[in-house]
Design a protein around this motif. Structure first.
Motif, mmCIF file in Angstrom:
data_model
loop_
_atom_site.group_PDB
_atom_site.id
_atom_site.type_symbol
_atom_site.label_atom_id
_atom_site.label_comp_id
_atom_site.label_asym_id
_atom_site.label_seq_id
_atom_site.Cartn_x
_atom_site.Cartn_y
_atom_site.Cartn_z
ATOM 1 N N LYS A 1 0.824 -1.207 0.000
ATOM 2 C CA LYS A 1 0.000 0.000 0.000
ATOM 3 C C LYS A 1 0.863 1.264 0.000
ATOM 4 O O LYS A 1 0.632 2.188 -0.778
ATOM 5 C CB LYS A 1 -0.918 -0.005 1.220
ATOM 6 N N GLN B 1 1.289 3.912 -3.075
ATOM 7 C CA GLN B 1 0.890 5.289 -2.758
ATOM 8 C C GLN B 1 2.024 6.258 -3.104
ATOM 9 O O GLN B 1 1.781 7.327 -3.666
ATOM 10 C CB GLN B 1 0.542 5.397 -1.280
ATOM 11 N N GLN C 1 1.042 8.949 -6.018
ATOM 12 C CA GLN C 1 0.812 10.310 -5.530
ATOM 13 C C GLN C 1 2.089 11.119 -5.423
ATOM 14 O O GLN C 1 2.051 12.336 -5.424
ATOM 15 C CB GLN C 1 0.139 10.266 -4.161
#
Length: 81
Positions: A61, A65, A69
């Motif tokens: 995760k 991420q 991002q």
């Protein structure tokens, strides 16, 4: 199977006159890459080094991420190899 939209450079030792053989080889190569290029496989071989928090993250995760991002300064993606 859906044909992926990618450019591949394939170097062969000898010139192949058979276009069907080359097409089969490219399809096999695309199939292999589709199996290998998953987020689970990617997160197994990379880790995120966060110098701001002095932590190393290995979970899928957090890695995904960071890639999607982006992070502010001093956060690095490192290959475990």
């Amino acid at each position: 199977m859906k044909t992926p939209n990618r450019d591949l450079l394939v170097l062969v030792k000898h010139a192949l006159d058979d276009n069907e053989a080359m097409e089969r080889e490219l399809n096999r190569l695309n199939g292999l890459l589709m199996d290998v290029e998953t987020s689970a496989t990617f997160s197994r071989v990379f880790e995120v080094i966060d110098c701001n928090k002095l932590k190393v993250f290995c979970d899928t995760k957090r890695i995904m991420q960071t890639i999607t991002q982006g992070e502010k300064g001093f956060v690095f993606l490192s290959n475990k190899n």
